[in-house]
Design a protein around this motif. Structure first.
Motif, short mmCIF file in Angstrom:
data_model
loop_
_atom_site.label_atom_id
_atom_site.label_comp_id
_atom_site.label_asym_id
_atom_site.label_seq_id
_atom_site.Cartn_x
_atom_site.Cartn_y
_atom_site.Cartn_z
N ASN A 252 0.83 -1.21 0.00
CA ASN A 252 0.00 0.00 0.00
C ASN A 252 0.86 1.26 0.00
O ASN A 252 0.52 2.26 -0.64
N ARG A 253 1.99 1.21 0.72
CA ARG A 253 2.89 2.36 0.74
C ARG A 253 3.47 2.61 -0.65
O ARG A 253 3.52 3.74 -1.14
N LYS A 254 3.91 1.52 -1.32
CA LYS A 254 4.48 1.66 -2.65
C LYS A 254 3.43 2.12 -3.66
O LYS A 254 3.72 2.94 -4.54
N ALA A 255 2.23 1.58 -3.55
CA ALA A 255 1.16 1.97 -4.47
C ALA A 255 0.80 3.44 -4.30
O ALA A 255 0.55 4.15 -5.28
N HIS A 256 0.77 3.89 -3.05
CA HIS A 256 0.44 5.29 -2.79
C HIS A 256 1.53 6.21 -3.35
O HIS A 256 1.23 7.25 -3.96
N ALA A 257 2.82 5.81 -3.18
CA ALA A 257 3.92 6.64 -3.67
C ALA A 257 3.92 6.70 -5.20
O ALA A 257 4.24 7.74 -5.78
N GLN A 259 1.27 6.26 -7.03
CA GLN A 259 -0.09 6.63 -7.47
C GLN A 259 -0.69 5.57 -8.39
O GLN A 259 -1.14 5.85 -9.49
N ARG A 260 -0.69 4.36 -7.90
CA ARG A 260 -1.27 3.24 -8.63
C ARG A 260 -2.06 2.37 -7.68
O ARG A 260 -2.02 2.55 -6.46
N PRO A 262 -2.88 -1.03 -5.62
CA PRO A 262 -2.04 -2.08 -5.02
C PRO A 262 -1.99 -3.32 -5.91
O PRO A 262 -2.96 -3.66 -6.60
#
Length: 397
Positions: A252-257, A259-260, A262
Motif C-alpha cells: 500500500n505504501r508503494k502503491a500510494h507513492a 499513485q497506482r 495495489p
C-alpha cells in the motif's frame, strides 16, 4: 536489507557454514551414549518418553484400528491394554520420529556389521528399538540431527535479514550455545519445537520478501510441526498473520507513492497466503499428531489441564518445587544468562535483545505515523511476533 559487496562471499560463506555445521553436529552427537546402557537418564522427560511411551508405539494393523484411539498402538494418550488414559504431555511428532529412528537403526544393524562397523556401534543399532536405553539413544540421535538443522535454518534467517555475514554469526553462536548442545543429548521435545519454529519464521520472512507461495508452504509446515512437537509453540500462529500485515503495509505504501492500485498478487499472497498457511499448519499438525484430534479430550486434559496445573504451581510435583517463589520473567532471564548461554554469550544476547526491543518500539512508532520502514525492520517484526507472546506466556509460569 540484502547482502552487499562488503558482505562475505558466497564460497567463503559456504565453507564457513560447512565447518560450523560439522562442528555443531559433532558437539551434539559427542557422547550420545553418555550413560553407556546404565539407564541413568537424568532428564525426566527422556526417562518418561523412552521407558513408558515409546515402547508402546507401533503402526496400527488396520485403518479401523488407526481411527479408534482406544485401540490404536500409535496413540500415546491411551493405554490400550489397561484401557485407561495416559497423561502424555510431550510432543507426538518427535516421539514418532524417535521410534522410527530406533526401528530404522535396528534394521540396518546387520548391514553395519557386514561392512565392518565397530562392535559398539552395531550393538547400539541392534538395541535401538528396545525400551529405555535403546530407544533413548535413537531419540537422542534424532534430536541432535534436528538441532543441527536449526543451525542451518538460523543461517538462512540471518542471511535474509542482514546478509551472509550475519547468517554465519547467527549459526555459529547457536552451534556453540551450551543449552542447545546439552538438550540435544536427550530425547526431549524442546529442540524439535525450536527447529520448526525457526522454520516457520523463515517461511514467513520468505512470504514477505519474495511474495511467494513457497514461503506460505514453509511457514505452514513449520507451524504445524512446531506445535506437534510442543503445544506451547502455539504462538507461532502469529507469524503468517504478521507477514500478511507487512506485505499489505509495504504494498500500500508503494502503491500510494507511485499513485497506482495495489498489486493484486501481493494482496493475494498476504490475505490468501496467511489463511492457507494456517490451514496447512492445521493439516500438518493433524498428520503429525493425529490423536490430538482423534482423542482430543485426553489431549486437552494432558496439555492444557495437567500441564497447565503443573506450570502454574497448582499441582505439587517434586521436579517443579525448585521453581517456587522465583520471580516471573526475571528468573528465566537470569537462568539463560547464567547457565543456558553462559555469562559471555548471555550478556551479549540480553543486550542485543534490549537493542532489538528498542528498534521494535521505534518501528511500531514509524508504522503508526505512516513513515517508510526499512525491509530488515519489517522482517524483525516476524521474529518478535513469535518471541513476545511466547515469553509473555511462559515467563509467567
Amino acid at each position: 536489507m540484502t547482502s552487499t559487496q562488503a558482505d562475505i562471499r558466497p564460497r567463503t560463506a559456504a565453507f564457513l557454514m560447512l565447518l560450523i555445521v560439522a562442528i555443531g553436529l559433532t558437539l551434539r552427537l559427542w557422547g550420545v551414549n553418555f550413560d553407556e546402557g546404565l539407564g541413568m537418564q537424568p532428564h525426566p522427560d527422556e526417562r518418561s518418553t523412552a521407558c513408558n511411551y515409546a515402547p508402546s508405539i507401533a503402526l496400527p494393523a488396520t485403518w479401523e484400528e488407526f481411527v479408534d484411539p482406544h485401540q490404536s498402538p500409535l496413540n500415546p494418550l491411551w493405554d490400550r491394554f489397561r484401557q485407561e488414559r495416559r497423561s502424555f504431555t510431550y510432543g507426538h511428532f518427535p516421539l514418532y520420529l524417535g521410534v522410527a529412528m530406533g526401528e530404522g537403526l535396528h534394521r540396518l544393524a546387520s548391514t553395519a556389521e557386514a561392512i565392518g562397523a565397530p562392535e559398539v556401534v552395531v550393538k547400539l543399532m541392534t538395541n535401538a528399538n528396545q525400551p529405555c536405553m535403546g530407544v533413548a539413544v535413537a531419540g537422542r540421535l534424532t534430536i541432535a540431527l534436528l538441532d543441527t538443522l536449526t543451525i542451518v535454518l538460523l543461517y538462512y534467517l540471518g542471511k535474509r535479514l542482514y546478509g551472509r555475514g550475519a547468517g554465519i554469526l547467527t549459526a555459529a553462536l547457536y552451534a556453540f550455545t551450551a543449552q542447545a548442545v546439552q538438550l540435544s543429548h536427550f530425547f526431549s521435545m524442546d529442540p524439535a519445537s525450536t527447529t520448526f519454529t525457526v522454520m516457520a519464521v523463515l517461511g514467513a520472512l520468505i512470504m514477505v520478501q519474495d511474495r511467494s507461495w513457497k514461503g506460505v508452504l514453509v511457514t505452514g509446515i513449520g507451524m504445524g510441526l512446531a506445535v506437534a512437537s510442543k503445544f506451547s509453540a502455539i504462538p507461532i500462529l502469529a507469524a503468517p498473520i504478521v507477514a500478511a500485515f507487512c506485505i499489505l503495509y509495504d504494498e500500500n505504501r508503494k502503491a500510494h507513492a507511485a499513485q497506482r492500485a495495489p498489486d493484486g498478487h501481493a494482496q493475494m499472497i498476504a490475505l490468501g497466503g496467511a489463511a492457507i498457511a494456517i490451514l496447512i499448519g492445521i493439516l500438518t499438525f493433524f498428520v503429525a499428531s493425529p490423536y490430538a484430534v482423534l482423542d482430543w479430550e485426553n489431549f486437552l486434559q494432558a496439555t492444557l489441564i495437567d500441564q497447565g496445573q503443573m506450570v502454574r504451581g497448582i499441582a505439587d510435583m517434586p521436579f517443579t518445587r525448585q521453581y517456587r517463589n522465583t520471580m516471573p520473567y526475571l528468573y528465566f532471564i537470569e537462568q539463560q544468562v547464567r547457565w543456558g548461554m553462559g555469562p559471555a554469550l548471555g550478556v551479549v544476547a540480553l543486550l542485543g535483545a534490549t537493542w532489538g526491543l528498542a528498534r521494535l518500539v521505534l518501528t511500531l512508532a514509524q508504522l503508526v505515523r505512516g513513515h517508510v520502514v526499512a525491509g530488515d525492520r519489517m522482517g524483525e517484526l516476524l521474529v518478535w511476533a513469535w518471541l513476545i507472546p511466547y515469553f509473555g506466556l511462559t515467563g509467567a509460569f
